[in-house]
Design a protein around this motif. Structure first.
Motif, PDB file in Angstrom:
ATOM      1  N   ARG A 316     -42.772  -3.614   0.274  1.00  0.00           N
ATOM      2  CA  ARG A 316     -41.394  -3.889  -0.148  1.00  0.00           C
ATOM      3  C   ARG A 316     -41.349  -4.787  -1.392  1.00  0.00           C
ATOM      4  N   ASP A 317     -42.438  -5.562  -1.633  1.00  0.00           N
ATOM      5  CA  ASP A 317     -42.491  -6.462  -2.788  1.00  0.00           C
ATOM      6  C   ASP A 317     -42.901  -5.744  -4.074  1.00  0.00           C
ATOM      7  N   LEU A 318     -43.351  -4.509  -3.922  1.00  0.00           N
ATOM      8  CA  LEU A 318     -43.903  -3.790  -5.071  1.00  0.00           C
ATOM      9  C   LEU A 318     -42.895  -2.768  -5.601  1.00  0.00           C
ATOM     10  N   PRO A 319     -42.925  -2.515  -6.896  1.00  0.00           N
ATOM     11  CA  PRO A 319     -43.849  -3.074  -7.893  1.00  0.00           C
ATOM     12  C   PRO A 319     -43.543  -4.536  -8.209  1.00  0.00           C
ATOM     13  N   MET A 320     -44.598  -5.307  -8.441  1.00  0.00           N
ATOM     14  CA  MET A 320     -44.459  -6.683  -8.920  1.00  0.00           C
ATOM     15  C   MET A 320     -44.892  -6.693 -10.387  1.00  0.00           C
ATOM     16  N   ARG A 321     -44.015  -7.176 -11.249  1.00  0.00           N
ATOM     17  CA  ARG A 321     -44.266  -7.146 -12.690  1.00  0.00           C
ATOM     18  C   ARG A 321     -44.326  -8.579 -13.218  1.00  0.00           C
ATOM     19  N   LEU A 322     -45.539  -9.093 -13.458  1.00  0.00           N
ATOM     20  CA  LEU A 322     -45.731 -10.456 -13.954  1.00  0.00           C
ATOM     21  C   LEU A 322     -45.940 -10.412 -15.468  1.00  0.00           C
ATOM     22  N   ALA A 323     -45.232 -11.266 -16.198  1.00  0.00           N
ATOM     23  CA  ALA A 323     -45.284 -11.228 -17.662  1.00  0.00           C
ATOM     24  C   ALA A 323     -45.505 -12.618 -18.227  1.00  0.00           C
ATOM     25  N   GLU A 324     -46.250 -12.680 -19.333  1.00  0.00           N
ATOM     26  CA  GLU A 324     -46.561 -13.964 -19.968  1.00  0.00           C
ATOM     27  C   GLU A 324     -46.885 -13.743 -21.440  1.00  0.00           C
ATOM     28  N   PHE A 325     -46.394 -14.627 -22.289  1.00  0.00           N
ATOM     29  CA  PHE A 325     -46.891 -14.709 -23.652  1.00  0.00           C
ATOM     30  C   PHE A 325     -48.085 -15.664 -23.590  1.00  0.00           C
ATOM     31  N   PHE A 354     -48.339  -4.670 -10.471  1.00  0.00           N
ATOM     32  CA  PHE A 354     -49.060  -4.336  -9.245  1.00  0.00           C
ATOM     33  C   PHE A 354     -48.192  -3.325  -8.503  1.00  0.00           C
ATOM     34  N   VAL A 355     -48.712  -2.101  -8.362  1.00  0.00           N
ATOM     35  CA  VAL A 355     -47.890  -1.004  -7.856  1.00  0.00           C
ATOM     36  C   VAL A 355     -48.644  -0.269  -6.750  1.00  0.00           C
ATOM     37  N   THR A 356     -47.886   0.444  -5.923  1.00  0.00           N
ATOM     38  CA  THR A 356     -48.517   1.344  -4.961  1.00  0.00           C
ATOM     39  C   THR A 356     -48.966   2.595  -5.713  1.00  0.00           C
ATOM     40  N   PRO A 357     -49.931   3.347  -5.178  1.00  0.00           N
ATOM     41  CA  PRO A 357     -50.350   4.588  -5.857  1.00  0.00           C
ATOM     42  C   PRO A 357     -49.176   5.541  -6.086  1.00  0.00           C
ATOM     43  N   GLU A 358     -48.224   5.554  -5.149  1.00  0.00           N
ATOM     44  CA  GLU A 358     -47.085   6.452  -5.282  1.00  0.00           C
ATOM     45  C   GLU A 358     -46.142   6.037  -6.404  1.00  0.00           C
ATOM     46  N   GLN A 359     -46.150   4.745  -6.736  1.00  0.00           N
ATOM     47  CA  GLN A 359     -45.260   4.232  -7.788  1.00  0.00           C
ATOM     48  C   GLN A 359     -45.867   4.346  -9.192  1.00  0.00           C
TER      49      GLN A 359
END
Length: 608
Positions: A316-325, A354-359
């Motif tokens: 349920r937490d995915l996809p998690m998209r972490l971003a940084e300069f 970080f995603v599931t294979p289906e995503q």
């Protein structure tokens, strides 16, 4: 008598300048020309020893060990000797010999560098290429069949440089001669024209003139210092991308500049990328011997992985998209540094999904959509997609064949879905996964890699990443690495050259400069500039006290997109007399109207 129209001159035919790798004939020409140059050097300078002489994108070079320093005058003499060799119509012949025979011949002519090169050649038999019966070198080819196939007027020796043998600063200092060679003199003429234009657009020159960045010897090579104006430009680009990312569900993070070596051993960077990393920092000799210490990070991904691993995630937490300069550090060789486009410390607009294979497929397409949106806003339209895959013959990649095949197929599916112009490049993948790279062609038809997106099954495996699936079992996520800009430094260098320093209004470090015709009107100009800054417009009043003509010339030289003349009439009517770089004189406008138009231009990323 019938009316006759003046003859319309046909447009000049565009001259194509392919890179060496795009033309088998150019590859042969440049490889052979490098041999002709080496032969000419050794005829004129008998004590010179040859090392390597490969073709490069737009030409070739050869490295020499010569007791005396080559001069520009020497280059003219070498070129003259090259023409003589070419005009002798010498056959270029290939010979296969045993390793023992090659070693015997090399020792006979006392060429120690060739002997070392021979030791690195794994395949047998050894191939040698001869120019006539007078000169030869170890070489795999390809070459033309006769020097008569080289056009003397399509060849130029361009420059001299220093180089270390094997790129190692502890080894012998060599002298490198760069040259270029083309099929026709017309191509050489066009190449030289583009080089002259490139010098005018050179981001190092324009960056200094516009006061954007600088390099300092006490700080060190490859480590740019950003001035206030350059910092504004960086901030505008960062804010632009951060806004786009927030809309798409990215979460900002901040990570350190250093970490324990063990982190990079787990990721594989220490084993696969060590030569490109800065040396380890250890507390003592024992720690150094046991590789217990810290290193400057070359990449951000292991840090983002630690944030993901901090707690067990659910599907349920995915996809998690972490971003940084995130600023990273790579120990580039000093001879490979080049302004902002090749530096040792640079900031990547990094994100790891970080995603599931289906995503995976949908998220990959969403990332590509973001990259294309960024390019459109920056007015970068001429690009193609490179599918950077692994070379199956190389041992530099980590992970299983199954993981690589799945990752490469995901990229192929995305490109097919989008119908993008693309080409495959085996050997260009990162060591942990394949990439979709965006190769941009600038105004001078030079190619640059900008945005990239990568599919990675390997790091999740190495770091044992997990999430709880819908069925309650532990599963392995897939990672997507992406950077629409690539790096802020390289992007800004490219943008400076693409725009020739004349940035679009929304990007310009100074958007408006108010020009008071005398000091009497300076308070009004300062007050208006303050109003504009409050509204998010980068404005300033010129306080130099120069005559109006000089104020305008200075603003033009600094490529400020909008200037406003302030005199008695303007102060009395609360107006500004506007002139722009894009549209010239626009007449008089109310201050409030100017501010509103500028706000709209900023919002729409358009010209004023």
């Amino acid at each position: 008598m019938a009316n006759s129209s003046p003859a319309v001159e046909a447009p000049a035919e565009k001259i194509s300048l392919p890179r060496t790798g795009e033309s088998e004939q150019l590859k042969k020409i440049r490889h052979t020309t490098s041999h002709v140059m080496a032969m000419a050097v050794q005829k004129l300078f008998p004590k010179a020893q040859v090392t390597i002489g490969p073709w490069i994108d737009n030409g070739f070079y050869y490295d020499f060990d010569n007791p005396d320093t080559f001069t520009e005058q020497d280059l003219k003499a070498i070129k003259k000797e090259m023409v003589k060799i070419i005009n002798r119509k010498l056959p270029v012949t290939r010979e296969e010999v045993t390793r023992e025979e090659a070693e015997r011949r090399i020792k006979a002519i006392n060429e120690p560098y060739k002997l070392e090169i021979l030791g690195d050649i794994k395949q047998e038999p050894i191939t040698i290429y001869h120019l006539g019966e007078e000169w030869w070198d170890l070489c795999a080819g390809p070459h033309v069949e006769n020097t008569s196939e080289l056009h003397p007027k399509a060849i130029e020796l361009e420059s001299l440089a220093g180089a270390y043998w094997r790129g190692d600063a502890s080894k012998q200092q060599l002298q490198r001669i760069y040259g270029t060679a083309w099929e026709t003199p017309e191509q050489l003429t066009e190449y030289k024209r583009r080089k002259e234009e490139a010098l005018k657009r050179d981001h190092r020159k324009l960056g200094k003139e516009l006061g954007l960045f600088l390099f300092s010897d006490p700080v060190g090579p490859g480590l740019p210092l950003w001035t206030p104006k350059g910092t504004v430009l960086r901030s505008v680009l960062e804010d632009f991308l951060k806004q786009e990312q927030v809309k798409r569900g990215y979460l900002g993070v901040v990570t350190p500049h250093i970490a324990r070596i063990d982190l990079f051993k787990t990721s594989g960077h220490w084993q696969q990328y060590k030569e490109d990393m800065f040396p380890m920092m250890a507390e003592d000799e024992e720690s150094a011997a046991e590789e217990r210490g810290f290193v400057l990070k070359p990449m951000n991904c292991p840090f983002h992985i630690q944030i993901y691993k901090n707690e067990l995630r659910s599907y349920r937490d995915l996809p998690m998209r972490l971003a940084e300069f995130g600023t990273v550090y790579r120990y580039e060789q000093s001879g490979e540094l080049g302004g902002l486009t090749r530096v040792r410390g640079f900031t990547v607009d990094d994100s790891h999904l970080f995603v599931t294979p289906e995503q995976l497929d949908d998220e990959f397409l969403s990332v590509v959509d973001l990259i294309l949106s960024v390019f459109n806003s920056l007015q970068l339209k001429n690009f193609k997609a490179r599918l950077s895959f692994r070379d199956p013959e190389s041992d530099k990649y980590i992970g299983s064949d199954e993981a690589w095949n799945k990752a490469e197929n995901a990229i192929r599916r995305a490109v097919d879905t989008l119908g993008m112009e693309s080409f495959e490049a085996p050997g260009e993948a990162a060591f942990y996964g394949p990439k979709l790279d965006f190769i941009f062609q600038d105004a001078l038809e030079r190619e640059w890699q900008l945005g990239t997106v990568q599919v990675d099954y390997n790091l999740p495996e190495r770091f044992q990443l997990e999430y709880v699936g819908e069925d309650g079992t532990r599963k392995r996520p897939v990672m997507i690495h992406r950077a629409p800009f690539g790096s802020l430094e390289r992007l800004i260098g490219i943008l400076i050259e693409e725009y020739a320093g004349d940035f679009p209004f929304w990007l310009a470090p100074i958007q408006m400069r108010l020009l008071p015709v005398s000091d009497e009107f300076l308070p009004f100009a300062k007050e208006v500039a303050t109003q504009m800054r409050i509204e998010g417009i980068r404005a300033e009043a010129d306080t130099s006290g120069e005559r109006l003509g000089k104020l305008i010339r200075n603003g033009e030289k600094q490529k400020i997109p909008v200037m406003a003349v302030v005199g008695a009439k303007e102060v009395e009517a609360n107006q500004l007399s506007i002139r722009t770089r894009a549209g010239g004189e626009l007449g008089t406008m109310a201050v409030a109207e100017v501010i509103e138009k500028m706000k709209v231009a900023n919002r729409d990323r358009a010209n004023f």
